[in-house]
Design a protein around this motif. Structure first.
Motif, PDB file in Angstrom:
ATOM      1  N   ILE A 252       0.847  -1.198   0.000  1.00  0.00           N
ATOM      2  CA  ILE A 252       0.000   0.000   0.000  1.00  0.00           C
ATOM      3  C   ILE A 252       0.883   1.249   0.000  1.00  0.00           C
ATOM      4  CG2 ILE A 252      -1.680   1.327   1.351  1.00  0.00           C
ATOM      5  CD1 ILE A 252      -2.814  -1.374   2.316  1.00  0.00           C
ATOM      6  N   ALA A 253       2.007   1.183   0.732  1.00  0.00           N
ATOM      7  CA  ALA A 253       2.947   2.312   0.739  1.00  0.00           C
ATOM      8  C   ALA A 253       3.503   2.565  -0.657  1.00  0.00           C
ATOM      9  CB  ALA A 253       4.079   2.043   1.729  1.00  0.00           C
ATOM     10  N   THR A 254       3.761   1.495  -1.421  1.00  0.00           N
ATOM     11  CA  THR A 254       4.211   1.651  -2.811  1.00  0.00           C
ATOM     12  C   THR A 254       3.174   2.424  -3.614  1.00  0.00           C
ATOM     13  OG1 THR A 254       5.478  -0.422  -2.756  1.00  0.00           O
ATOM     14  CG2 THR A 254       4.884   0.430  -4.921  1.00  0.00           C
ATOM     15  N   GLY A 255       1.882   2.076  -3.434  1.00  0.00           N
ATOM     16  CA  GLY A 255       0.815   2.792  -4.124  1.00  0.00           C
ATOM     17  C   GLY A 255       0.732   4.236  -3.702  1.00  0.00           C
ATOM     18  N   ILE A 256       0.947   4.519  -2.407  1.00  0.00           N
ATOM     19  CA  ILE A 256       0.888   5.901  -1.914  1.00  0.00           C
ATOM     20  C   ILE A 256       2.017   6.733  -2.511  1.00  0.00           C
ATOM     21  CG2 ILE A 256       1.046   7.360   0.146  1.00  0.00           C
ATOM     22  CD1 ILE A 256      -0.220   5.064   1.734  1.00  0.00           C
ATOM     23  N   ILE A 257       3.212   6.139  -2.592  1.00  0.00           N
ATOM     24  CA  ILE A 257       4.322   6.862  -3.233  1.00  0.00           C
ATOM     25  C   ILE A 257       3.938   7.223  -4.664  1.00  0.00           C
ATOM     26  CG2 ILE A 257       6.707   6.685  -4.044  1.00  0.00           C
ATOM     27  CD1 ILE A 257       7.241   4.850  -1.612  1.00  0.00           C
ATOM     28  N   GLY A 258       3.243   6.317  -5.328  1.00  0.00           N
ATOM     29  CA  GLY A 258       2.781   6.604  -6.685  1.00  0.00           C
ATOM     30  C   GLY A 258       1.838   7.788  -6.733  1.00  0.00           C
ATOM     31  N   ILE A 259       0.864   7.865  -5.799  1.00  0.00           N
ATOM     32  CA  ILE A 259      -0.081   8.985  -5.852  1.00  0.00           C
ATOM     33  C   ILE A 259       0.609  10.310  -5.502  1.00  0.00           C
ATOM     34  CG2 ILE A 259      -2.088   7.537  -5.388  1.00  0.00           C
ATOM     35  CD1 ILE A 259      -2.185   8.582  -2.566  1.00  0.00           C
ATOM     36  N   VAL A 260       1.639  10.245  -4.663  1.00  0.00           N
ATOM     37  CA  VAL A 260       2.408  11.461  -4.370  1.00  0.00           C
ATOM     38  C   VAL A 260       3.092  11.965  -5.637  1.00  0.00           C
ATOM     39  CG1 VAL A 260       4.444  12.350  -3.151  1.00  0.00           C
ATOM     40  CG2 VAL A 260       2.766  10.937  -1.923  1.00  0.00           C
ATOM     41  N   ILE A 261       3.711  11.058  -6.372  1.00  0.00           N
ATOM     42  CA  ILE A 261       4.394  11.445  -7.614  1.00  0.00           C
ATOM     43  C   ILE A 261       3.384  11.936  -8.647  1.00  0.00           C
ATOM     44  CG2 ILE A 261       5.826  10.615  -9.519  1.00  0.00           C
ATOM     45  CD1 ILE A 261       7.237  10.927  -6.770  1.00  0.00           C
ATOM     46  N   GLY A 262       2.212  11.300  -8.711  1.00  0.00           N
ATOM     47  CA  GLY A 262       1.176  11.749  -9.640  1.00  0.00           C
ATOM     48  C   GLY A 262       0.742  13.170  -9.361  1.00  0.00           C
ATOM     49  N   LEU A 278      11.592  15.391  -9.127  1.00  0.00           N
ATOM     50  CA  LEU A 278      11.412  13.944  -9.187  1.00  0.00           C
ATOM     51  C   LEU A 278      12.749  13.210  -9.163  1.00  0.00           C
ATOM     52  CD1 LEU A 278       8.522  13.512 -11.803  1.00  0.00           C
ATOM     53  CD2 LEU A 278       8.379  13.570  -9.322  1.00  0.00           C
ATOM     54  N   SER A 279      13.744  13.769  -9.827  1.00  0.00           N
ATOM     55  CA  SER A 279      15.074  13.145  -9.846  1.00  0.00           C
ATOM     56  C   SER A 279      15.654  13.075  -8.441  1.00  0.00           C
ATOM     57  CB  SER A 279      16.018  13.922 -10.763  1.00  0.00           C
ATOM     58  OG  SER A 279      15.544  13.927 -12.094  1.00  0.00           O
ATOM     59  N   ILE A 280      15.514  14.162  -7.697  1.00  0.00           N
ATOM     60  CA  ILE A 280      16.030  14.202  -6.323  1.00  0.00           C
ATOM     61  C   ILE A 280      15.298  13.184  -5.449  1.00  0.00           C
ATOM     62  CG2 ILE A 280      16.221  15.624  -4.252  1.00  0.00           C
ATOM     63  CD1 ILE A 280      16.597  18.051  -6.139  1.00  0.00           C
ATOM     64  N   ILE A 281      13.963  13.132  -5.589  1.00  0.00           N
ATOM     65  CA  ILE A 281      13.168  12.183  -4.799  1.00  0.00           C
ATOM     66  C   ILE A 281      13.555  10.749  -5.150  1.00  0.00           C
ATOM     67  CG2 ILE A 281      10.842  11.306  -4.381  1.00  0.00           C
ATOM     68  CD1 ILE A 281       9.808  14.154  -4.900  1.00  0.00           C
ATOM     69  N   GLY A 282      13.679  10.459  -6.449  1.00  0.00           N
ATOM     70  CA  GLY A 282      14.023   9.111  -6.880  1.00  0.00           C
ATOM     71  C   GLY A 282      15.364   8.665  -6.338  1.00  0.00           C
ATOM     72  N   ILE A 283      16.372   9.502  -6.461  1.00  0.00           N
ATOM     73  CA  ILE A 283      17.714   9.164  -5.965  1.00  0.00           C
ATOM     74  C   ILE A 283      17.684   8.985  -4.452  1.00  0.00           C
ATOM     75  CG2 ILE A 283      20.062  10.027  -5.675  1.00  0.00           C
ATOM     76  CD1 ILE A 283      19.736  11.407  -8.417  1.00  0.00           C
ATOM     77  N   VAL A 308      10.494  -1.545  -0.943  1.00  0.00           N
ATOM     78  CA  VAL A 308       9.563  -0.492  -1.357  1.00  0.00           C
ATOM     79  C   VAL A 308      10.327   0.759  -1.784  1.00  0.00           C
ATOM     80  CG1 VAL A 308       7.762   1.106  -0.573  1.00  0.00           C
ATOM     81  CG2 VAL A 308       7.646  -1.311   0.056  1.00  0.00           C
ATOM     82  N   LEU A 309      11.262   1.205  -0.937  1.00  0.00           N
ATOM     83  CA  LEU A 309      11.999   2.435  -1.236  1.00  0.00           C
ATOM     84  C   LEU A 309      12.908   2.259  -2.452  1.00  0.00           C
ATOM     85  CD1 LEU A 309      13.012   3.621   2.358  1.00  0.00           C
ATOM     86  CD2 LEU A 309      11.043   4.311   0.973  1.00  0.00           C
ATOM     87  N   TYR A 310      13.579   1.129  -2.516  1.00  0.00           N
ATOM     88  CA  TYR A 310      14.506   0.866  -3.627  1.00  0.00           C
ATOM     89  C   TYR A 310      13.766   0.825  -4.959  1.00  0.00           C
ATOM     90  CZ  TYR A 310      17.894  -1.719  -6.499  1.00  0.00           C
ATOM     91  OH  TYR A 310      18.743  -2.119  -7.497  1.00  0.00           O
ATOM     92  N   THR A 311      12.686   0.056  -5.023  1.00  0.00           N
ATOM     93  CA  THR A 311      11.953  -0.077  -6.289  1.00  0.00           C
ATOM     94  C   THR A 311      11.205   1.204  -6.645  1.00  0.00           C
ATOM     95  OG1 THR A 311      10.089  -1.098  -5.102  1.00  0.00           O
ATOM     96  CG2 THR A 311      11.709  -2.576  -6.105  1.00  0.00           C
ATOM     97  N   ALA A 312      10.688   1.912  -5.636  1.00  0.00           N
ATOM     98  CA  ALA A 312      10.013   3.181  -5.914  1.00  0.00           C
ATOM     99  C   ALA A 312      11.009   4.204  -6.447  1.00  0.00           C
ATOM    100  CB  ALA A 312       9.329   3.706  -4.653  1.00  0.00           C
ATOM    101  N   GLY A 313      12.217   4.219  -5.875  1.00  0.00           N
ATOM    102  CA  GLY A 313      13.244   5.137  -6.369  1.00  0.00           C
ATOM    103  C   GLY A 313      13.581   4.869  -7.826  1.00  0.00           C
ATOM    104  N   LEU A 314      13.746   3.590  -8.176  1.00  0.00           N
ATOM    105  CA  LEU A 314      14.019   3.239  -9.574  1.00  0.00           C
ATOM    106  C   LEU A 314      12.848   3.620 -10.476  1.00  0.00           C
ATOM    107  CD1 LEU A 314      15.728  -0.271  -9.252  1.00  0.00           C
ATOM    108  CD2 LEU A 314      16.790   1.859 -10.002  1.00  0.00           C
ATOM    109  N   ALA A 315      11.623   3.359 -10.012  1.00  0.00           N
ATOM    110  CA  ALA A 315      10.437   3.681 -10.818  1.00  0.00           C
ATOM    111  C   ALA A 315      10.354   5.184 -11.073  1.00  0.00           C
ATOM    112  CB  ALA A 315       9.176   3.189 -10.106  1.00  0.00           C
ATOM    113  N   ILE A 316      10.629   5.972 -10.051  1.00  0.00           N
ATOM    114  CA  ILE A 316      10.567   7.429 -10.203  1.00  0.00           C
ATOM    115  C   ILE A 316      11.622   7.910 -11.197  1.00  0.00           C
ATOM    116  CG2 ILE A 316      10.914   9.635  -9.015  1.00  0.00           C
ATOM    117  CD1 ILE A 316       9.775   8.209  -6.481  1.00  0.00           C
ATOM    118  N   LEU A 317      12.812   7.359 -11.111  1.00  0.00           N
ATOM    119  CA  LEU A 317      13.883   7.776 -12.026  1.00  0.00           C
ATOM    120  C   LEU A 317      13.556   7.400 -13.472  1.00  0.00           C
ATOM    121  CD1 LEU A 317      17.044   6.899  -9.886  1.00  0.00           C
ATOM    122  CD2 LEU A 317      16.105   9.170 -10.382  1.00  0.00           C
ATOM    123  N   ILE A 318      13.003   6.213 -13.668  1.00  0.00           N
ATOM    124  CA  ILE A 318      12.624   5.804 -15.031  1.00  0.00           C
ATOM    125  C   ILE A 318      11.505   6.691 -15.560  1.00  0.00           C
ATOM    126  CG2 ILE A 318      11.600   3.946 -16.410  1.00  0.00           C
ATOM    127  CD1 ILE A 318      13.040   1.960 -14.565  1.00  0.00           C
TER     128      ILE A 318
END
Length: 423
Positions: A252-262, A278-283, A308-318
């Protein structure tokens, strides 16, 4: 179509579901390139990125689908029904190979299974008014759960959790949080969920096993899965489930990170400035995930907080890179192949899991064995794909890529005719 959508997000979704299709459909499960396999336990391969990327993308899309943040009973009902429809699609996939009817076998049984699949698919993917959608979703869920616990032999060990089931649950909570809380509160809730999950897994003794641990079978998440869903877990483990109950909390936290980025992508700010943020957040999330990994290992099956943090960071950077290339640099010519996958993910999710089972049920004469039979999938691979390659790894990958080509043609036809299947 694209005016109402963020093209970079659709491209990201398309790339992710294409990778999922490759990973899930090798020619031989014995011969797979290491990056296309899940990590044995701790660690993260490219394959382990697929599922969290899906949940992140789903979360990121929520602010675009609900821009007014209006919340009333009608909106709540739509969220509930959509969550149930996604959940039921996933649950039905676990039923498909177990459907039996009057002792039928072979092609007659396959026809029955396909008819039932068509009925369920139309009920869950069809366009109906909201009232009918609600009735159908609850009726299908009740039927599937009744069969699972009815003690009917074929269904007594059917798996309850699954990928789409988790996506449906996360969608429900992420949507409600987006509509009812502020950005600051959402960040606080995501942080709290990750810390709470770490505390449960790292500090709470496991009944019957002793001290808290992160090992297979003996961790707290496995204990809870086995307690609540005993007999209805992943067949490869039987004592725990990679999409189990407790590990859904950090998902659920992964989904919340997504809505924050959205929401950040929706800001009335220069796109280049959004890209920098977004780059700063992802890194930052990527680094935090790697640091947390030292005490709470990155692990997909446990969906650990570091994961969660590792994969969300990669997702944000991509997503940031795609956003820059497509929305800012306006470099879009290469995107079509991913777009046609990205706008119709649910039909691929549903049918790409059923088609291999269909091919496996259709048997023909085996040319190498007198009076022997071979299913059509293995026949195609053994006699047409495998002989073309000296390396079995390449043959196995070639089969998966051909399956992608097959689906690309189907999705192109749907895209060309503006057919989009939504739940």
């Amino acid at each position: 179509m694209t005016k109402e959508r963020l093209i970079s997000l659709d491209v990201f979704r398309g790339f992710t579901i294409m990778l999922m299709t490759i990973v899930n459909n090798p020619g031989s499960w014995v011969h797979i390139y290491p990056p296309l396999e899940h990590a044995e336990w701790n660690g993260c391969t490219p394959t382990d990125l697929v599922f969290p990327f899906f949940i992140f993308i789903m979360g990121t899309a929520i602010p675009f689908s609900m821009p007014n943040k209006q919340f009333d009973f009608a909106v709540f009902n739509k969220i509930v029904v959509r969550s149930l429809r996604i959940f039921c699609l996933g649950l039905f996939l676990n039923y498909f190979g177990k459907i039996a009817f009057l002792g039928l076998e072979g092609i007659p049984l396959l026809i029955i299974r396909l008819i039932i699949t068509g009925i369920v698919g139309m009920a869950l993917l069809g366009s109906f008014n909201q009232k009918i959608k609600t009735y159908l979703a609850f009726a299908i869920l009740a039927t599937l759960l009744f069969l699972a616990y009815s003690k009917i032999e074929n269904y007594q060990d059917v798996r309850i959790p699954g990928v789409l089931q988790r996506i449906g649950i996360v969608y429900f909570f992420a949507s409600i949080l987006f509509l009812k809380t502020t950005l600051k509160t959402q960040i606080g809730i995501a942080t709290s969920l990750l810390l709470f999950y770490w505390f449960l897994m790292a500090c709470i003794p496991v009944p019957g096993f002793g001290e808290a641990n992160f090992e297979k079978d003996t961790n707290l998440a496995a204990w809870l899965d086995n307690l609540v869903l005993n007999g209805h877990l992943w067949s490869s483990s039987k004592t725990w489930d990679p999409e189990g109950i407790l590990s859904t909390i950090p998902a659920i936290a992964t989904g919340i990170i997504g809505i924050v980025i959205g929401q950040l992508l929706n800001l009335e700010t220069a796109k280049i400035e959004i890209t920098k943020k977004l780059s700063i957040i992802g890194i930052s999330l990527l680094v935090l995930g790697l640091i947390w990994n030292l005490v709470f290992p990155i692990n997909k099956s446990l969906w650990t907080s570091s994961y969660v943090l590792y994969t969300a960071g990669l997702a944000i950077l991509i997503l940031t890179l795609l956003h820059y290339l497509i929305e800012i640099a306006n470099y879009k010519k290469w995107t079509n192949i991913f777009l046609i996958w990205g706008v119709n993910p649910m039909i691929v999710f549903f049918l790409s899991g059923i088609l291999p089972e269909v091919w496996s049920m259709i048997e023909i004469q085996n040319p190498e064995v007198i009076s022997g039979k071979i299913n059509t999938r293995d026949y195609f691979y053994d006699f047409y794909i495998s002989p073309q390659f000296s390396d079995p790894l390449n043959a196995s990958l070639a089969f998966a890529l051909l399956y992608v080509v097959f689906w690309t043609f189907i999705l192109w036809l749907l895209y060309k005719n503006k057919l989009i299947f939504k739940v």
